[in-house]
Design an enzyme around this catalytic site. Sequence first.
Site: not given
Ligand SMILES: CSC[C@H]1O[C@H](OP(=O)(O)O)[C@H](O)[C@@H]1O
Length: 361
Positions: A60, A247
């Site tokens: 995020a 997120d």
């Molecule tokens: C602290 S943001 C990281 C957060 O984003 C990840 O999702 P993605 O890998 O699909 O971008 C995941 O939800 C993490 O916790």
Amino acid sequence: MDDHGIALPLSPALRWENDADGPAVVLLDQTRLPAAETELACRDVPALVAAIQTLAVRGAPLLGIAGAYGVALAAVRGDDVEAAAALLADARPTAVNLAYGVTRALAAYREALGERGDLAAAASVVLEAARELHVEDARAAARMAGHGRGLLRELVPGDGYRLLTHCNTGVLVSGGEGTALGVVLAAHRDGALARLWIDETRPLLQGARLTAWEAARFGMPHTLLADNAAGSLLASGQVDAVLVGADRIAADGSTANKVGTYPLAVLARHHGVPFLVVAPTTTVDLGTPDGGAIHVEQRDAGEVTHLPVAPRTPVAPAGTLAYNPAFDVTPPELITAIVTENGVASPVNGKTLAALVDAGA
Ligand SMILES: CSC[C@H]1O[C@H](OP(=O)(O)O)[C@H](O)[C@@H]1O
């Protein structure tokens, strides 16, 4: 450097470049980790949108920074900035930070253009706005780490924390050293980390591929586990706290995070283990009232039916249907505390959360 002249550790995950080949948002391609540390230069907005959608850049806070630099990229290139901003904001729906970063950069561009009517001047203004967001997030990461280490000292007797995390929340999601993993890193630097338990995090294996890579880089004692082993690990009494990212955090504290977070929260509550969400206030969306209003991204079935790394071996018969929500939503009553750069919300509710958002206003 931050505005106090203090050296801020900026993440290696993303940088702006404008060299002989022109402007680019340069990414550490997270789809290639851990096998290869390769850079991906996005020289136009469609390339950056594709990188966001394939998770070459992800997480995020970093998506917000990438979105802001994407608006700057369009402006510096002389492209249609409004159209580019719309493409970027729609690239992934759940992480509120992406739309936030794009909107903030676009507002800076529109204001500069309105005042000066000069495209080149407006381009330099929006690039500076992206850089400001980048540094702000790095500073927020450092402040979250400070608040998080203080909370762990309150929650966990003695040193030697045994912490469980899900997905990836370190330098690869941040302008600085991350969110939840940034807190773990601070504990490690204090000599207080006995063990980092890492959920592999099916289907894209952000834990196995990315968190284990980060933990090794920082020399953290770490052990990888299948997501399905988290229950028996918590039952065994070997976890002092669970730390995850976010997120999108709704106004009531409901938190969208990588799929598998919600069952982990239920298990943590059942076993009396503190469950901590670590996220900057840019991830809090007071305009979304509760978890039911959060748009959870549904992703391609192929991510479940095939391994996420080359040669993407099938793990199910051809034609197998798959259910692949990228996130799930944890209700506030299962969250012990939300740690932000402005402090800690606990209990987690609309009032304690809004107070942290207001503190940074
Ligand atoms: C602290 S943001 C990281 C957060 O984003 C990840 O999702 P993605 O890998 O699909 O971008 C995941 O939800 C993490 O916790």
